[in-house]
Design an enzyme around this catalytic site. Structure first.
Site, PDB file in Angstrom:
ATOM      1  N   ASP A   1       0.836  -1.188   0.000  1.00 33.14           N
ATOM      2  CA  ASP A   1       0.000   0.000   0.000  1.00 33.14           C
ATOM      3  C   ASP A   1       0.877   1.246   0.000  1.00 33.14           C
ATOM      4  OD1 ASP A   1      -2.249  -1.577   0.136  1.00 33.14           O
ATOM      5  OD2 ASP A   1      -2.384  -1.467   2.326  1.00 33.14           O
ATOM      6  N   ARG A   2       0.338   2.295  -0.547  1.00 34.94           N
ATOM      7  CA  ARG A   2       1.090   3.546  -0.648  1.00 34.94           C
ATOM      8  C   ARG A   2       1.733   3.987   0.672  1.00 34.94           C
ATOM      9  NH1 ARG A   2      -1.239   9.149  -3.282  1.00 34.94           N
ATOM     10  NH2 ARG A   2       0.496  10.479  -2.729  1.00 34.94           N
TER      11      ARG A   2
END
Length: 272
Positions: free
Chosen positions: A75-76
């Site tokens: 995830d970012r």
């Protein structure tokens, strides 16, 4: 200064400003490359984040001078170990390893409250769908199996009032996801009432704000710390470990270990 020289210097300055930072490469050979992904950086382009201009895939491609193939993702806001193949065939092999549960993934997370005992959480999760990307997908699918092992490593109590409590308590957890559902660790820890600090989707806004205002920490406190895989060609076991990076001052302030050996030993001792 001549107009030509001025234009040249301006061009060099613009390139320097626009150039993304170099990625930390943990391992590279003729078949794969492994990096320590920074928090806040998207792995690849997405129409959901059209305003973004810097991505891991493009940055890494430019850095090593060849095309890379994604094998998994983070995830970012999550930092840590991220693997790319250097050919489509190697990407296929590594993807099959994941499907066969060959990979062993280990994370560190800072969570709200004291977690005093480790356990294995088997809590199925419904597939999370994006309103735009998945607008034509069915939303009545049954929950999918999701299993996470967790073990407490450290605790800290801060003399800062939160809500009705005079102090704020946090734990450092070692995590091993045995399945790979979307946002699994973040959703599982929220289910346990120990959300990860910095999680804006499943976390506690009061504690996120505390870390921002008092500790100058604005990121999700989740690190893909260690990954064990088999080399796609030789079959040799490979172990990669990401750094704590910008979290080091925070850990130091809390009196938590910084040693790489400590975390490797904890993963080995608590997750057989």
């Amino acid at each position: 200064m001549s107009e030509q020289k001025l234009a040249t210097r301006l061009s060099e300055f613009e390139q320097t400003v626009a150039a993304p930072p170099l990625l930390t490469i943990l391992y590279q050979d003729n078949y794969l490359v492994v990096i320590d992904k920074p928090s806040g950086m998207l792995v690849h382009r997405s129409f959901l984040d059209k305003h973004e201009t810097v991505f891991v895939m493009q940055t890494l491609r430019n850095q090593i001078g060849q095309h890379v193939f994604p094998v998994h993702r983070l995830d970012r806001p999550t930092s840590g170990v991220l693997v790319f193949a250097l050919s489509s065939e190697v990407a296929r092999i590594l993807s099959e390893q994941q499907q066969q549960n060959v990979w062993q993934k280990y994370y560190l997370a800072v969570v709200r409250g004291y977690v005093l005992q480790g356990a294995e959480l088997d809590y199925p999760l419904k597939e999370q769908q994006d309103k735009i990307a998945d607008k034509f997908s069915r939303d009545d699918k049954a929950a999918q199996s999701a299993v996470t092992r967790y073990h407490p490593l450290q605790q800290v109590e801060l003399p800062i009032a939160v809500s009705r409590y005079p102090t704020a308590r946090y734990s450092l957890l070692a995590l091993q996801p045995l399945t790979g559902r979307k946002h699994q660790l973040r959703r599982h820890l929220a289910h346990l009432r120990h959300p990860i600090v910095g999680d804006t989707s499943h976390g506690d806004g009061k504690h996120n704000k505390l870390f921002q205002q008092h500790l100058h920490c604005h990121r999700l406190l989740l690190v893909a710390k260690q990954l064990c895989i088999l080399h796609p060609i030789t079959g040799e076991p490979l172990l990669f470990s990401a750094g704590l990076n910008e979290l080091e001052p925070l850990f130091q302030q809390f009196g938590w270990p910084l040693s790489e050996d400590y975390y490797q030993q904890q993963f080995a001792d608590n997750f057989v």
